[in-house]
Design an enzyme around this catalytic site. Structure first.
Site, PDB file in Angstrom:
ATOM      1  N   ARG A  80       0.827  -1.217   0.000  1.00 26.48           N
ATOM      2  CA  ARG A  80       0.000   0.000   0.000  1.00 26.48           C
ATOM      3  C   ARG A  80       0.856   1.259   0.000  1.00 26.48           C
ATOM      4  NH1 ARG A  80      -2.634  -3.967   2.730  1.00 26.48           N
ATOM      5  NH2 ARG A  80      -4.820  -4.201   2.165  1.00 26.48           N
ATOM      6  N   HIS A 105      -0.984  -2.516  -4.394  1.00 26.94           N
ATOM      7  CA  HIS A 105      -0.473  -3.464  -5.392  1.00 26.94           C
ATOM      8  C   HIS A 105      -0.505  -2.941  -6.832  1.00 26.94           C
ATOM      9  CE1 HIS A 105       0.231  -6.351  -2.341  1.00 26.94           C
ATOM     10  NE2 HIS A 105      -0.912  -6.988  -2.341  1.00 26.94           N
ATOM     11  N   HIS A 179       2.886 -12.797  -5.914  1.00 28.10           N
ATOM     12  CA  HIS A 179       1.870 -12.935  -4.870  1.00 28.10           C
ATOM     13  C   HIS A 179       1.275 -14.353  -4.830  1.00 28.10           C
ATOM     14  CE1 HIS A 179      -1.283 -11.592  -2.141  1.00 28.10           C
ATOM     15  NE2 HIS A 179      -0.766 -10.372  -2.137  1.00 28.10           N
ATOM     16  N   SER A 180       2.115 -15.374  -4.943  1.00 28.46           N
ATOM     17  CA  SER A 180       1.610 -16.744  -4.847  1.00 28.46           C
ATOM     18  C   SER A 180       1.198 -17.061  -3.413  1.00 28.46           C
ATOM     19  CB  SER A 180       2.684 -17.746  -5.284  1.00 28.46           C
ATOM     20  OG  SER A 180       2.818 -17.693  -6.689  1.00 28.46           O
ATOM     21  N   TYR A 181       0.101 -17.807  -3.302  1.00 28.83           N
ATOM     22  CA  TYR A 181      -0.368 -18.297  -1.999  1.00 28.83           C
ATOM     23  C   TYR A 181       0.028 -19.766  -1.931  1.00 28.83           C
ATOM     24  CZ  TYR A 181      -3.727 -14.337  -1.722  1.00 28.83           C
ATOM     25  OH  TYR A 181      -4.337 -13.098  -1.663  1.00 28.83           O
ATOM     26  N   ASP A 252       0.086 -10.047   8.266  1.00 28.39           N
ATOM     27  CA  ASP A 252       0.060  -9.277   7.018  1.00 28.39           C
ATOM     28  C   ASP A 252       1.217  -8.274   7.120  1.00 28.39           C
ATOM     29  OD1 ASP A 252      -0.613  -8.180   4.628  1.00 28.39           O
ATOM     30  OD2 ASP A 252      -2.668  -7.651   5.158  1.00 28.39           O
ATOM     31  N   GLU A 313       5.813 -12.663   0.236  1.00 30.66           N
ATOM     32  CA  GLU A 313       6.059 -11.620  -0.758  1.00 30.66           C
ATOM     33  C   GLU A 313       7.414 -10.963  -0.493  1.00 30.66           C
ATOM     34  OE1 GLU A 313       2.434  -9.072  -0.814  1.00 30.66           O
ATOM     35  OE2 GLU A 313       1.623 -10.697   0.366  1.00 30.66           O
TER      36      GLU A 313
HETATM   37  C1  FUC Z   1      -1.595  -8.859   0.632  1.00 29.24           C
HETATM   38  C2  FUC Z   1      -1.910  -7.994   1.789  1.00 29.24           C
HETATM   39  C3  FUC Z   1      -3.119  -7.265   1.754  1.00 29.24           C
HETATM   40  C4  FUC Z   1      -4.164  -7.631   0.773  1.00 29.24           C
HETATM   41  C5  FUC Z   1      -3.755  -8.495  -0.368  1.00 29.24           C
HETATM   42  C6  FUC Z   1      -4.745  -9.373  -0.997  1.00 29.24           C
HETATM   43  O1  FUC Z   1      -0.351  -8.607   0.103  1.00 29.24           O
HETATM   44  O2  FUC Z   1      -0.848  -7.201   2.234  1.00 29.24           O
HETATM   45  O3  FUC Z   1      -3.584  -6.881   3.001  1.00 29.24           O
HETATM   46  O4  FUC Z   1      -5.344  -7.951   1.290  1.00 29.24           O
HETATM   47  O5  FUC Z   1      -2.500  -8.929  -0.403  1.00 29.24           O
END
Ligand code: FUC
Length: 352
Positions: A80, A105, A179-181, A252, A313
């Protein structure tokens, strides 16, 4: 090693292609020319059972409708930016306030939701995809034409490396990540809260209510943010530490690496025996335990719920432009931005 392509969808009149890179040991990584999104990473567990270890959708439309940046490259700036504005050389720049009143992002249509040009890489011991995107001056409010290249390379040692390169023609900001989960249980069998995370970090950034760093660096010793000896994510997520509660009962947070240069993060899942070792040249990792993932949609047949995946990340510090004490994320025209993060998968009884 091979690369297989298939049609995945259509976006703004352009074809969305899914490329599947497979190594000689059966590990595969699938990714799109849309947002450089990693849709699947398939690796063996300790019994040699191949399963997917990232969150992704089977249908392209679900990415457009629901994706909270699943597997995507984030840019120009990850995280952010407070009040969606910043100053550079006395000039004020207004960014897209897509996380009102802040910028998140990269904006409304950041690098995660544009079509990239691609070039396949097929060599003896490595297979990959190089993706290119030119972000025009003024896009999402940022100055300068920015040329970015992201390269995914899969090796026969079950390592995926992601390298980022960028050049600009005007002073601008840059902080790229993926941004992989991750969910090492395989095909989303269990939550990420059962994973163990280990990394060398003694400090983390305090967040305000808007999830933006306040500027304060807090000591992690004796807090849920101490991962030096390794800890179950759950042990921190269920704690009543005010920073955990503030982030939606989870993490987070930017964790700052102890040393400069290369750092390693180890994520593991006991039951499957899978390990992921992340090596990065970035100064921090934003640890996000999908505290806000819940929603009326499914992820490969599993209803979206909080804590289903964990994002690691690796990046520069969020909102650095507003904190002179943070390492800079400014890119000058004569410079080349370069960064690299590697993800090596293995299991504790068999492996390559
Ligand atoms: C992450 C977080 C955020 C957000 C997002 C989907 O990187 O830092 O809070 O909700 O991704």
């Amino acid at each position: 090693m091979k690369i297989v392509e298939r049609e995945f969808g259509n976006y703004d009149g352009e074809r969305v292609i899914e490329y599947t890179l497979t190594n000689d040991f059966g590990m595969s990584v699938s990714c799109l020319n849309y947002g450089c999104v990693i849709t699947k990473i398939i690796v063996p567990d300790r019994n040699g059972h191949f399963e997917n270890v990232v969150l992704g959708f089977d249908r392209f439309e679900d990415y457009l409708e629901w994706s909270p940046y699943f597997g995507a490259v984030i840019g120009r700036v990850a995280g952010r930016i407070k009040d969606a504005r910043f100053e550079l050389d006395g000039e004020e720049y207004l960014l897209a306030a897509n996380d009102y009143p802040n910028h998140l992002h990269g904006g409304q249509k950041g690098f995660s939701s544009v079509i990239w040009k691609t070039e396949k890489i097929e060599q003896e011991n490595v297979v990959g995809l190089k993706c290119f995107y030119r972000s025009l001056d003024g896009e999402e409010g940022y100055p300068g034409n920015l040329d970015t290249a992201v390269t995914y390379l899969l090796s026969n040692t079950n390592e995926l490396s992601i390298s980022y390169e960028a050049r600009t023609d005007h002073k601008t900001l840059i902080n790229l990540t993926n941004h992989s989960y991750f969910n090492l249980s395989g095909n989303l069998k269990r939550d990420c809260s059962e994973h163990i995370l280990q990394l060398e970090s003694d400090r983390f950034l305090e967040l305000g209510l808007d999830l933006i760093p306040t500027g304060k660096m807090l000591e992690s010793k004796n807090t849920p943010f101490d991962f030096n000896q390794g800890r179950f994510l759950l042990s921190g997520m269920k704690s009543s530490h005010p920073q955990i509660v503030l982030a939606g009962n989870g993490y987070d947070h930017p964790l700052l690496f102890k040393k400069s240069g290369e750092n390693t993060i180890m994520l593991s899942d006991k039951e499957s025996g899978r390990f992921l070792r992340v090596t990065t040249d970035q100064p921090c990792v934003v640890l996000y335990t999908s505290n806000q993932l819940e929603g009326p949609f499914s992820i490969s047949g599993v209803r979206a719920r909080n804590y289903l995946g964990v994002c690691l990340e690796t990046q520069g510090l969020p909102d650095a432009i507003h904190h002179p004490g943070f390492p800079t994320v400014i890119l000058h025209p004569e410079e080349v931005y370069y960064s690299k993060t590697k993800y090596r998968f293995f299991s504790n009884t068999i492996g390559v």
